[in-house]
Design an enzyme around this catalytic site. Structure first.
Site, PDB file in Angstrom:
ATOM      1  N   HIS A   1       3.881  -2.299   3.031  1.00 37.62           N
ATOM      2  CA  HIS A   1       3.993  -0.981   2.397  1.00 37.62           C
ATOM      3  C   HIS A   1       5.323  -0.874   1.650  1.00 37.62           C
ATOM      4  O   HIS A   1       6.376  -0.968   2.287  1.00 37.62           O
ATOM      5  CB  HIS A   1       3.885   0.126   3.455  1.00 37.62           C
ATOM      6  CG  HIS A   1       2.583   0.100   4.192  1.00 37.62           C
ATOM      7  ND1 HIS A   1       2.338  -0.769   5.232  1.00 37.62           N
ATOM      8  CD2 HIS A   1       1.438   0.804   4.001  1.00 37.62           C
ATOM      9  CE1 HIS A   1       1.097  -0.578   5.668  1.00 37.62           C
ATOM     10  NE2 HIS A   1       0.525   0.368   4.933  1.00 37.62           N
TER      11      HIS A   1
ATOM     12  N   ASP B   1       0.808  -1.225   0.000  1.00 41.04           N
ATOM     13  CA  ASP B   1       0.000   0.000   0.000  1.00 41.04           C
ATOM     14  C   ASP B   1       0.844   1.280   0.000  1.00 41.04           C
ATOM     15  O   ASP B   1       2.026   1.257   0.352  1.00 41.04           O
ATOM     16  CB  ASP B   1      -0.900   0.021   1.253  1.00 41.04           C
ATOM     17  CG  ASP B   1      -2.025  -0.992   1.151  1.00 41.04           C
ATOM     18  OD1 ASP B   1      -2.008  -1.814   0.228  1.00 41.04           O
ATOM     19  OD2 ASP B   1      -2.920  -0.949   2.021  1.00 41.04           O
TER      20      ASP B   1
HETATM   21 ZN   LIG Z   1      -2.520   2.936   3.374  1.00 42.58          ZN
END
Ligand SMILES: [Zn+2]
Length: 288
Positions: free
Chosen positions: A240, A93
């Site tokens: 991430h 993400d």
């Molecule tokens: Zn996020």
């Protein structure tokens, strides 16, 4: 006929005999070559059929068809997903970021796929080659997903703002690869069960079943540990790619997972292999 003529005739006959022998050998060699080539072709065709077990649904048939095409084109990147073997989807993400290229290198090296849920502010970065990164994700067969323009809690804003947050990323992704993101991942998982958000999504909502908490631990070791401890067939793992330790953790975990027999797949590959037809606006957490 003189003796000389007789000798000449004998010589000629011998020559003819030798030529006939050569012709025979040539024919035999020719037949052998044809048989070897035909054998190789048949074997080659057999090799490209994946051992997917019982292929029942039309979706599974699609995978088989795709595999055949891919194996013929490029042997090294052969990708036959076996629905009967365990698989894991790594998802990233908030990117793309400065470490995304390194992650794509590793995905390519290990013949693995991932899914990227990207934000508008990252897609607008000019200090990294965003366009190239997105095109590479697409070429590698990764999923490109929507994570809103401003990392927005979609259930806590007005209808028009919600529309802008989703459509803005759709446009940025489409500009790079020619199509809209496949999935929406609402930031914080906020509003995934909210009818307003589900309606605005206009695409399947992909959540996660494992949160590595990479953003919190800021540790490669802890992130690898979290991935390995929660590894299970059908899991969607949240990370991430804007953090160096997260990308390094993925690079370490991918071959470890593969050694344990896991296939590292994109979310759409996983859904297809599991026979799940993804619906617009519906949230998905894992595929068991
Ligand atoms: Zn996020």
């Amino acid at each position: 006929m003189t003796t000389r003529e007789k000798n000449e005739l004998k010589k000629l006959q011998r020559k003819k005999e030798v030529r006939r022998q050569y012709e025979k050998i040539a024919i035999i060699l020719g037949v052998i070559i044809v048989i070897v080539f035909a054998g190789k072709m048949i074997l080659g065709k057999k090799k490209s059929v994946p051992t997917a077990g019982n292929v029942e649904t039309s979706q599974k048939q699609t995978i088989v068809k795709k595999t055949i095409v891919e194996t013929t084109v490029q042997e090294e990147t052969t990708r036959a997903i076996d629905p009967n073997k365990p698989m894991i989807a790594l998802t990233f993400d908030d990117g793309p970021g400065q470490y995304t290229g390194k992650l794509l290198d590793a995905l390519e090296k290990y013949n693995a796929r991932a899914s990227f849920f990207m934000c508008g502010y990252s897609l607008k970065r000019t200090d990294i080659p965003v366009d190239k990164l997105l095109k590479r994700m697409d070429a590698l067969g990764c999923d490109l997903g929507n994570h809103t323009m401003n990392h927005c809690a979609l259930d806590k804003v007005s209808k028009s703002k919600r529309k802008y947050e989703i459509n803005g990323v759709n446009e940025l992704v489409k500009k790079a690869v020619g199509y809209n993101p496949k999935f929406l991942r609402p930031p914080y998982g906020s509003g995934i069960r909210d009818a307003k958000v589900q309606k605005a999504a206009k695409m399947p909502i992909v959540c996660w079943s494992v949160d590595t908490l990479d953003w919190k631990t800021k540790s490669k070791k802890e992130t690898v540990k979290s991935i390995m401890n929660s590894a299970k067939d059908g899991q969607i793992i949240l990370m991430h790619d804007i953090h160096s330790w997260s990308v390094d953790a993925a690079i370490e975990a991918i071959p470890k997972l593969q050694k344990k027999g896991y296939q590292i797949v994109s979310v759409s590959e996983m859904a297809e292999a599991k026979g799940v037809k993804l619906k617009k606006g519906q949230p998905y957490f894992e595929f068991e």
